[in-house]
Design a protein around this motif. Structure first.
Motif, short mmCIF file in Angstrom:
data_model
loop_
_atom_site.label_atom_id
_atom_site.label_comp_id
_atom_site.label_asym_id
_atom_site.label_seq_id
_atom_site.Cartn_x
_atom_site.Cartn_y
_atom_site.Cartn_z
N ARG A 1 -24.20 -41.70 -40.78
CA ARG A 1 -23.22 -42.51 -41.50
C ARG A 1 -22.93 -43.82 -40.77
N LEU A 2 -24.00 -44.48 -40.38
CA LEU A 2 -23.92 -45.78 -39.73
C LEU A 2 -24.49 -46.83 -40.67
N GLY A 3 -24.14 -48.09 -40.43
CA GLY A 3 -24.45 -49.10 -41.42
C GLY A 3 -25.26 -50.29 -40.96
N SER A 4 -25.88 -50.22 -39.78
CA SER A 4 -26.65 -51.37 -39.32
C SER A 4 -27.76 -51.72 -40.31
N THR B 1 -37.68 -46.08 -34.55
CA THR B 1 -36.91 -45.16 -35.37
C THR B 1 -35.41 -45.23 -35.11
N GLY B 2 -34.97 -46.20 -34.33
CA GLY B 2 -33.56 -46.54 -34.29
C GLY B 2 -32.69 -45.91 -33.22
N ASP B 3 -33.27 -45.23 -32.22
CA ASP B 3 -32.43 -44.57 -31.22
C ASP B 3 -31.53 -45.54 -30.47
N LEU B 4 -32.08 -46.65 -29.99
CA LEU B 4 -31.26 -47.60 -29.26
C LEU B 4 -30.30 -48.31 -30.21
N LEU B 5 -30.73 -48.65 -31.39
CA LEU B 5 -29.85 -49.29 -32.37
C LEU B 5 -28.63 -48.43 -32.66
N ALA C 1 -20.59 -50.56 -30.01
CA ALA C 1 -19.96 -51.78 -30.52
C ALA C 1 -18.87 -51.48 -31.52
N GLY C 2 -19.01 -50.37 -32.26
CA GLY C 2 -18.04 -50.04 -33.29
C GLY C 2 -18.16 -50.89 -34.54
N ARG C 3 -19.35 -51.47 -34.75
CA ARG C 3 -19.58 -52.28 -35.95
C ARG C 3 -21.07 -52.31 -36.24
N THR C 4 -21.44 -52.82 -37.40
CA THR C 4 -22.85 -52.85 -37.79
C THR C 4 -23.58 -53.97 -37.05
N LEU C 5 -24.85 -53.68 -36.74
CA LEU C 5 -25.71 -54.62 -36.03
C LEU C 5 -26.97 -54.83 -36.87
N ILE C 6 -28.04 -55.32 -36.24
CA ILE C 6 -29.30 -55.55 -36.93
C ILE C 6 -30.42 -54.88 -36.14
N GLN D 1 -33.94 -45.73 -40.95
CA GLN D 1 -33.00 -45.69 -42.07
C GLN D 1 -32.49 -44.28 -42.32
N SER D 2 -33.37 -43.30 -42.23
CA SER D 2 -32.95 -41.91 -42.43
C SER D 2 -31.92 -41.49 -41.39
#
Length: 244
Positions: A109-112, A73-77, A84-89, A102-103
């Protein structure tokens, strides 16, 4: 090594094990975060922030390509992207988990980018990534050695792999107490929260069958990584960082 890969009860092949794990995580995705935070008394947040600190040198490299594998669910991402201050995968093979991720990305308001894919067959070219992180997902692989080989394949020289995973505490007395809690208390609480008690019976068994922290370090060395590792929180978890 204790097992080739995870072995859910009734699974007779790697394919069946993989399907069961995907189904199981889909069952608990809607309450996964709540269960994690309650069952760990929020210590899981510290483990993730510590992982981010250990790979900060690569996160801060201009243009470094970073993948959070089995991102759930994205906690580490989310923690990685903020550092990092930028989008990752982020990548996972369980669609309901990615829906949750995704939610949370939208909320913050992050964009990975998120990719639905199997960790044993990633859709990335050879030597295309600088960093792979994986938190509490590696022990669920249907084949541990194949997973390491696949992660090694997509990493560049100078890159790193960080594996945050539960393990057996090295102190025998504490390990006995922890194992009693895992087998008797965790399934009751986790099952009540998630509505899927079978998932919280599987999870402690998956830790028991998983190679312990020194064994995992040896496996990573055999896969061409220079490894540093440490126990966290009395040895409940361990962080391994392998560099190429």
């Amino acid at each position: 090594m204790k097992a080739i890969g995870t072995t859910p009860e009734g699974a007779r092949s790697e394919q069946e094990a993989s399907r069961w794990v995907r189904w199981m995580f889909g069952r608990v995705a809607h309450r996964y975060d709540l269960a994690n935070h309650l069952l760990s008394a929020n210590v899981d947040r510290y483990w993730r922030s510590h992982t981010v600190e250990k790979v900060a040198d690569i996160l801060k490299r201009p243009g470094a390509r970073v993948l959070d594998l089995a991102c759930g669910t994205g906690d580490l991402l989310i923690a990685l992207e903020r550092s990092a201050g930028r989008t990752l995968i982020g990548s996972d093979f369980c669609h309901p988990m990615l829906t949750g991720a995704q939610s949370k990305l939208r909320r913050d308001r992050l964009g990975s980018a998120l990719v639905e894919s199997d960790a044993l067959a990633m859709p990335f070219p050879d030597a295309s990534l600088d960093l792979i992180t994986i938190a509490f997902g590696y022990r669920n692989f249907a084949n541990y050695a194949a997973g390491l080989a696949e992660m090694r394949r997509v990493l560049r020289r100078g890159g790193a792999l960080a594996i945050l995973e539960f393990t057996q505490p090295p102190n025998k007395s504490f390990a006995a107490l922890y194992n009693w809690y895992s087998r008797n208390v965790l399934p009751l609480i986790g099952g009540a929260i998630s509505g899927a008690p079978e998932a919280y019976r599987y999870l402690p068994e998956s830790v028991r069958k998983f190679p312990d922290a020194p064994e995992l370090a040896l496996m990573m060395k055999d896969a061409d990584f220079a490894v540093e590792w440490e126990y966290l929180t009395f040895g409940i978890a361990a962080l391994h960082v392998g560099r190429l």
